[in-house]
Design a protein around this motif. Sequence first.
Motif, PDB file in Angstrom:
ATOM      1  N   ARG A   5       2.595   3.722   4.929  1.00 43.27           N
ATOM      2  CA  ARG A   5       1.708   2.863   4.127  1.00 43.27           C
ATOM      3  C   ARG A   5       2.449   1.604   3.663  1.00 43.27           C
ATOM      4  NH1 ARG A   5      -1.096   6.064  -0.584  1.00 43.27           N
ATOM      5  NH2 ARG A   5       0.899   7.172  -0.616  1.00 43.27           N
ATOM      6  N   LEU A   9       1.204  -2.131   4.211  1.00 41.12           N
ATOM      7  CA  LEU A   9       0.955  -2.956   3.018  1.00 41.12           C
ATOM      8  C   LEU A   9       1.673  -4.303   3.118  1.00 41.12           C
ATOM      9  CD1 LEU A   9      -0.095  -2.983  -0.021  1.00 41.12           C
ATOM     10  CD2 LEU A   9       2.157  -2.068  -0.633  1.00 41.12           C
ATOM     11  N   THR A 111       1.084  -7.926 -13.757  1.00 37.68           N
ATOM     12  CA  THR A 111       0.286  -7.345 -12.666  1.00 37.68           C
ATOM     13  C   THR A 111      -1.097  -7.978 -12.555  1.00 37.68           C
ATOM     14  OG1 THR A 111       1.498  -5.273 -12.865  1.00 37.68           O
ATOM     15  CG2 THR A 111      -0.585  -5.179 -11.679  1.00 37.68           C
ATOM     16  N   LYS A 115      -2.414  -9.831  -9.228  1.00 35.97           N
ATOM     17  CA  LYS A 115      -3.522  -9.259  -8.443  1.00 35.97           C
ATOM     18  C   LYS A 115      -4.660 -10.277  -8.332  1.00 35.97           C
ATOM     19  CE  LYS A 115      -3.494  -6.046  -6.640  1.00 35.97           C
ATOM     20  NZ  LYS A 115      -2.861  -5.884  -5.299  1.00 35.97           N
ATOM     21  N   VAL A 120       0.485  -8.852  -3.473  1.00 34.02           N
ATOM     22  CA  VAL A 120       0.896  -7.447  -3.465  1.00 34.02           C
ATOM     23  C   VAL A 120       1.959  -7.296  -4.556  1.00 34.02           C
ATOM     24  CG1 VAL A 120       2.172  -5.701  -2.143  1.00 34.02           C
ATOM     25  CG2 VAL A 120       0.438  -7.119  -1.004  1.00 34.02           C
ATOM     26  N   GLU A 135       1.333   2.653 -11.932  1.00 35.68           N
ATOM     27  CA  GLU A 135       0.116   2.915 -11.151  1.00 35.68           C
ATOM     28  C   GLU A 135      -1.126   2.594 -11.988  1.00 35.68           C
ATOM     29  OE1 GLU A 135      -1.208   6.357  -8.136  1.00 35.68           O
ATOM     30  OE2 GLU A 135      -0.892   7.069 -10.176  1.00 35.68           O
ATOM     31  N   VAL A 139      -0.518  -1.602  -9.954  1.00 35.18           N
ATOM     32  CA  VAL A 139       0.402  -2.085  -8.915  1.00 35.18           C
ATOM     33  C   VAL A 139       0.101  -1.391  -7.580  1.00 35.18           C
ATOM     34  CG1 VAL A 139       2.174  -2.434 -10.691  1.00 35.18           C
ATOM     35  CG2 VAL A 139       2.291  -0.402  -9.244  1.00 35.18           C
ATOM     36  N   ASP A 140       0.581  -1.987  -6.483  1.00 35.50           N
ATOM     37  CA  ASP A 140       0.283  -1.446  -5.145  1.00 35.50           C
ATOM     38  C   ASP A 140       1.270  -0.370  -4.715  1.00 35.50           C
ATOM     39  OD1 ASP A 140      -1.919  -3.338  -4.117  1.00 35.50           O
ATOM     40  OD2 ASP A 140      -0.432  -4.680  -4.986  1.00 35.50           O
ATOM     41  N   ALA A 141       2.491  -0.436  -5.225  1.00 28.67           N
ATOM     42  CA  ALA A 141       3.532   0.538  -4.853  1.00 28.67           C
ATOM     43  C   ALA A 141       4.616   0.476  -5.918  1.00 28.67           C
ATOM     44  CB  ALA A 141       4.128   0.185  -3.490  1.00 28.67           C
ATOM     45  N   ILE A 173      -0.050   6.115  -5.155  1.00 29.66           N
ATOM     46  CA  ILE A 173       0.379   4.911  -4.431  1.00 29.66           C
ATOM     47  C   ILE A 173       1.722   5.189  -3.740  1.00 29.66           C
ATOM     48  CG2 ILE A 173      -0.858   3.216  -5.856  1.00 29.66           C
ATOM     49  CD1 ILE A 173       1.695   2.893  -7.532  1.00 29.66           C
TER      50      ILE A 173
END
Length: 319
Positions: A5, A9, A111, A115, A120, A135, A139-141, A173
């Motif tokens: 992933r 991403l 964040t 976003k 990302v 999370e 956030v994405d990761a 994530i």
Amino acid sequence: MLETRVTKLLGIRDPILQGGMAWISRAELVAAVSEAGGLGVLASGTLRPSELKDELRKVRAATSKPFAVNVSLVPAHPDADAKTAALLTDIALDEGVRIFTISAGSPTVLTDKLKQRGAVVIHVVPSARLAKKAEAAGVDAVVAEGYEAGGHVGHDEHTSVVLWPSAVRAVKIPVIAAGGIADGAGMAAALAFGAEGVQIGTRFIATTECNAHASFKQRIVDAPETPTVVYCKSTHPGRALGTPVVERLVALEKGGAGALELEQLRGRGRSRAGCVDGDLAEGILPCGAAAGLVTRVVSVAELMRELVEGYQAAKGRMP
Ligand SMILES: Cc1cc2nc3c(=O)[nH]c(=O)nc-3n(C[C@H](O)[C@H](O)[C@H](O)COP(=O)(O)O)c2cc1C
């Protein structure tokens, strides 16, 4: 090609991020990592705003592949103040950067803004508890960075082998593992724990494209098995090679010195003096425990090849 992933991403071939490193992850290193199939990460915290623009243009001139900017929420440059992180983030966004790693502070600070601008966002965390918080902030990761890592480390002292699986269990994530990885076997271990990528700092210092001083690279190559110490444990803990000033800091803290005295001696110019100018007496050399695994200075392309081949070999060795 090793698809996870994280590679999807970020739009990269191999799930390897070069960690943003104050003073020493500049355009040449960043572009080389991205060109070699990983994600180069430019450390913005030790750049003045005009320097950030110059570095971004240099990266773009050298590669069209994805790269990221790291924003440290703790001011790192001697001229920086509390507003500097937001200013650097705006500059990077305006220059078209679309991948950010954010560290040393709350995931709620940047964040939403990032976003909304379509970026990302990867947040660096030292515990599973903070991975959940990141999370929840959207956030994405996360980068789950264990206590073995070079540079700032968490007060909780969570070591990688326990932190990585804890973070993987805590969030949905993707988790990127950091702290102590210097070769393909370390990468295989991280992926076995469920991480979907790795972030590596210390190993990338000993590459030809890194602007760290030659004597810093040599100290890493010559490092014994347990080469580093953690200093300023009661204020902002950091892991570094044992230079005289770091030993003074450790002794001062053992003697009961307070935060002010410690931070005065630590200063803000000492990492630059150590990392860039090679001042091994008065400088600080932030560095991870994995220095003990590094035996030579290589090109980024060679290192990336070694990491991927070492990962495959380690998988093959499993009973
Ligand atoms: C010299 C040095 C400077 C660093 N500076 C930063 C920084 O400015 N921002 C950040 O998020 N992490 C910083 N780090 C942490 C790295 O990005 C990375 O997460 C860490 O080095 C991973 O652990 P390893 O050193 O064991 O590979 C630094 C690490 C080193 C060694």
